[in-house]
Write a protein that holds these residues in place. Structure first.
Motif, PDB file in Angstrom:
ATOM      1  N   LYS A  31      17.117  14.248   3.115  1.00 44.99           N
ATOM      2  CA  LYS A  31      17.640  13.322   4.117  1.00 44.99           C
ATOM      3  C   LYS A  31      16.955  11.961   4.005  1.00 44.99           C
ATOM      4  O   LYS A  31      17.609  10.902   4.004  1.00 44.99           O
ATOM      5  N   SER A  32      15.627  11.964   3.878  1.00 48.02           N
ATOM      6  CA  SER A  32      14.854  10.714   3.888  1.00 48.02           C
ATOM      7  C   SER A  32      15.239   9.779   2.751  1.00 48.02           C
ATOM      8  O   SER A  32      15.267   8.551   2.925  1.00 48.02           O
ATOM      9  N   PHE A  33      15.538  10.341   1.583  1.00 47.35           N
ATOM     10  CA  PHE A  33      15.853   9.529   0.417  1.00 47.35           C
ATOM     11  C   PHE A  33      17.358   9.461   0.131  1.00 47.35           C
ATOM     12  O   PHE A  33      17.768   9.037  -0.951  1.00 47.35           O
ATOM     13  N   GLY A  34      18.167   9.892   1.081  1.00 50.59           N
ATOM     14  CA  GLY A  34      19.617   9.772   0.939  1.00 50.59           C
ATOM     15  C   GLY A  34      20.215  10.615  -0.160  1.00 50.59           C
ATOM     16  O   GLY A  34      21.288  10.293  -0.698  1.00 50.59           O
TER      17      GLY A  34
ATOM     18  N   LEU B  85       0.818  -1.213   0.000  1.00 54.63           N
ATOM     19  CA  LEU B  85       0.000   0.000   0.000  1.00 54.63           C
ATOM     20  C   LEU B  85       0.855   1.268   0.000  1.00 54.63           C
ATOM     21  O   LEU B  85       0.324   2.361   0.160  1.00 54.63           O
ATOM     22  N   GLY B  86       2.175   1.123  -0.197  1.00 52.21           N
ATOM     23  CA  GLY B  86       3.068   2.259  -0.034  1.00 52.21           C
ATOM     24  C   GLY B  86       3.390   3.061  -1.277  1.00 52.21           C
ATOM     25  O   GLY B  86       4.255   3.935  -1.233  1.00 52.21           O
ATOM     26  N   ASN B  87       2.692   2.815  -2.390  1.00 48.80           N
ATOM     27  CA  ASN B  87       2.958   3.555  -3.627  1.00 48.80           C
ATOM     28  C   ASN B  87       2.433   4.982  -3.505  1.00 48.80           C
ATOM     29  O   ASN B  87       1.252   5.203  -3.271  1.00 48.80           O
ATOM     30  N   VAL B  88       3.319   5.970  -3.684  1.00 47.77           N
ATOM     31  CA  VAL B  88       2.937   7.369  -3.492  1.00 47.77           C
ATOM     32  C   VAL B  88       1.816   7.802  -4.435  1.00 47.77           C
ATOM     33  O   VAL B  88       0.961   8.618  -4.070  1.00 47.77           O
ATOM     34  N   ALA B  89       1.784   7.255  -5.645  1.00 48.43           N
ATOM     35  CA  ALA B  89       0.804   7.687  -6.646  1.00 48.43           C
ATOM     36  C   ALA B  89      -0.560   7.021  -6.478  1.00 48.43           C
ATOM     37  O   ALA B  89      -1.503   7.362  -7.181  1.00 48.43           O
ATOM     38  N   ARG B  90      -0.677   6.070  -5.550  1.00 50.06           N
ATOM     39  CA  ARG B  90      -1.927   5.320  -5.429  1.00 50.06           C
ATOM     40  C   ARG B  90      -2.683   5.588  -4.128  1.00 50.06           C
ATOM     41  O   ARG B  90      -3.694   4.937  -3.852  1.00 50.06           O
TER      42      ARG B  90
ATOM     43  N   GLY C  23      10.747   8.567  -4.683  1.00 50.35           N
ATOM     44  CA  GLY C  23      11.609   7.404  -4.526  1.00 50.35           C
ATOM     45  C   GLY C  23      12.493   7.100  -5.714  1.00 50.35           C
ATOM     46  O   GLY C  23      13.417   6.273  -5.613  1.00 50.35           O
ATOM     47  N   GLU C  24      12.257   7.752  -6.859  1.00 47.46           N
ATOM     48  CA  GLU C  24      13.060   7.496  -8.063  1.00 47.46           C
ATOM     49  C   GLU C  24      14.106   8.577  -8.319  1.00 47.46           C
ATOM     50  O   GLU C  24      14.866   8.495  -9.285  1.00 47.46           O
ATOM     51  N   VAL C  25      14.147   9.586  -7.452  1.00 53.46           N
ATOM     52  CA  VAL C  25      15.045  10.718  -7.685  1.00 53.46           C
ATOM     53  C   VAL C  25      16.501  10.311  -7.525  1.00 53.46           C
ATOM     54  O   VAL C  25      17.359  10.698  -8.328  1.00 53.46           O
ATOM     55  N   TYR C  26      16.818   9.534  -6.495  1.00 51.20           N
ATOM     56  CA  TYR C  26      18.214   9.152  -6.231  1.00 51.20           C
ATOM     57  C   TYR C  26      18.841   8.482  -7.449  1.00 51.20           C
ATOM     58  O   TYR C  26      19.915   8.885  -7.909  1.00 51.20           O
TER      59      TYR C  26
END
Length: 345
Positions: free
Chosen positions: A214-217, A71-76, A192-195
Motif C-alpha cells: 500500500k505504502s509504495f503503490g 536523511l531519508g535513504n533506507v540504506a544509510r 522505493g525502487e520496486v514499483y
C-alpha cells in the motif's frame, strides 16, 4: 548613579548565570525512510517523540526526517546515526547487507509469521546475543513485520514449482537464500525502487508484507498475492550513544521510559493495522489472493531445511561462531510468545 550601578551589577550577575531554559533545549534529529503519512511516523515515531518531549518538560525537542529528505535513504540509516548526522534512526537490518548477521537470523523462513512473536524474540535475545552488532549505539528497540507474502505481476504462484525462474525482489540475505532454494532469482532492491522495476518488467514480483504494498503503490503493478507467511524482516530503532550520553539524567530517563520493554509490545498490533489497508486495496481491485495450503507449506518447509543449515554455516563463517545457538534461542523465544498468546499465532 545608584540606579545605574545597580543595573550594571545586575547585568554582570545575569551574564554569570547559567543559560536560560530556552537555550538549554536539546534538539535531536530522528531519521527514517518512509513517508510522513506512514504508520511508522503517525503511530510510532511521532507519538514517541511527543511522549519523550512532554516527559522532559521541554528539555528535548525532535526534528523528524523521512522519505524525500536528505536523511531519508533506507540504506544509510545506520551509518547516519553512527556518524552523528542523525541522533536517532529507524532502519532495516538487511540494508545494506551483512551489517547485522546475528539480528537477521530472525529472517529465516517459517520461524514465525507474526510480528508480535518476532519482535518479542528479538528483544528477548538481544542482551545475550545481538548486542555486539550495535557498538556505538543505544538500542531503543528491535522489531519485525508480519509474515511476508509473495506478490507477482503476471504469473500466479500457488506451488513451489511456480517460483522457478521468477525474478523476485528480496529484502535480506536470508530471504535471498530462501528464494534461491525455492527456484526463484532474488533481486536486491530498496523498497522505493520496486514499483519502477515491476512496471518496466525488470522484476516479476516482490516479497513484502501487505503494508509496503500500500505504502509504495504496488497494487497498481501487481495482480497476484500468495499468503505464504514464509519469512519476516527485522528493523532497528537506535540512538547515537554519544548523543544519549550527553543528555541530562532526566532526559535519559524519559527516553528509557518510552523505549525498550515499554515499546516492544506495541509492534504486533501496529503491524496488523498497517497491513490491513494493503490487503483491502488488493481485494477491492480484484486481485487474486491465495493462501499457501498446509500440504504445500510442509513441502516448502522440508525443501528449505538445507537452506537454513547452510545459512547458519554462512553466518558462522562470517565470524558469528554461535549462530546456531542464536537461532535456537530465537526459536525458543517465538515458542514462548506463541504459548502465551495462543489466539494470535
Amino acid at each position: 548613579m545608584t540606579i545605574s550601578k545597580t543595573l550594571m551589577a545586575s547585568a554582570a550577575i545575569v551574564a554569570l548565570l547559567p543559560l536560560s531554559a530556552a537555550a538549554e533545549v536539546t534538539k535531536l534529529k530522528l531519521s527514517h525512510y518512509l513517508p510522513a503519512v506512514h504508520g511508522f511516523q503517525v503511530d510510532f515515531i511521532q507519538p514517541w517523540t511527543e511522549q519523550v518531549a512532554a516527559c522532559s518538560k521541554g528539555e528535548l525537542e525532535f526534528e523528524i526526517s523521512g522519505a524525500g529528505s536528505q536523511l531519508g535513504n533506507v540504506a544509510r540509516q545506520q551509518e547516519q546515526v553512527l556518524a552523528g548526522v542523525s541522533d536517532i534512526a529507524v532502519g532495516l537490518t538487511g540494508l545494506p547487507r551483512g551489517r547485522f548477521p546475528r539480528t537477521s537470523l530472525i529472517d529465516m523462513p517459517f520461524l514465525t509469521a507474526d510480528a508480535g512473536a518476532a519482535t518479542y524474540a528479538l528483544w528477548k535475545v538481544f542482551p545475550d546475543y545481538l548486542a555486539p552488532e550495535y557498538q556505538g549505539l543505544k538500542v531503543l528497540g528491535l522489531f519485525a513485520h508480519n509474515g511476508g507474502l509473495i506478490h507477482t505481476s503476471a504469473k500466479e504462484v500457488k506451488v513451489m514449482e511456480d517460483m522457478k525462474g521468477l525474478r523476485i525482489r528480496t529484502p535480506s540475505p536470508a530471504v535471498s537464500e530462501m528464494l534461491t532454494f525455492l527456484g526463484a532469482d532474488p533481486q536486491g532492491l530498496p523498497p522505493g525502487e520496486v514499483y519502477e522495476n515491476l512496471q518496466k518488467g525488470v522484476i516479476d514480483g516482490t516479497v513484502f508484507p501487505w503494508d509496503p504494498v500500500k505504502s509504495f503503490g504496488l497494487n497498481k503493478v501487481l495482480k497476484y498475492h500468495l499468503d505464504a507467511g514464509a519469512y519476516t524482516v527485522s528493523f532497528f530503532f537506535v540512538m547515537n550513544q554519544n548523543s544519549y550520553d550527553k543528555l541530562s539524567d532526566t532526559a535519559k530517563s524519559c527516553i528509557d521510559q518510552a523505549s525498550g520493554d515499554a515499546l516492544e509490545p506495541k509492534f504486533g498490533d501496529w503491524w496488523d493495522a498497517w497491513d490491513k489497508p494493503g490487503r483491502e486495496e488488493a481485494e477491492a481491485t480484484g486481485h487474486v489472493i491465495t493462501k499457501l495450503s498446509e500440504d504445500e507449506r510442509a513441502k516448502w518447509r522440508e525443501a528449505l531445511q538445507p537452506m537454513i543449515q547452510n545459512y547458519i554455516k554462512t553466518v558462522e563463517g562470517e565470524g558469528v561462531e554461535n549462530a546456531a545457538e542464536i537461532y535456537k534461542a530465537m526459536q525458543d523465544a517465538v515458542a514462548e510468545y506463541e504459548a502465551q498468546h495462543p489466539n494470535e499465532s
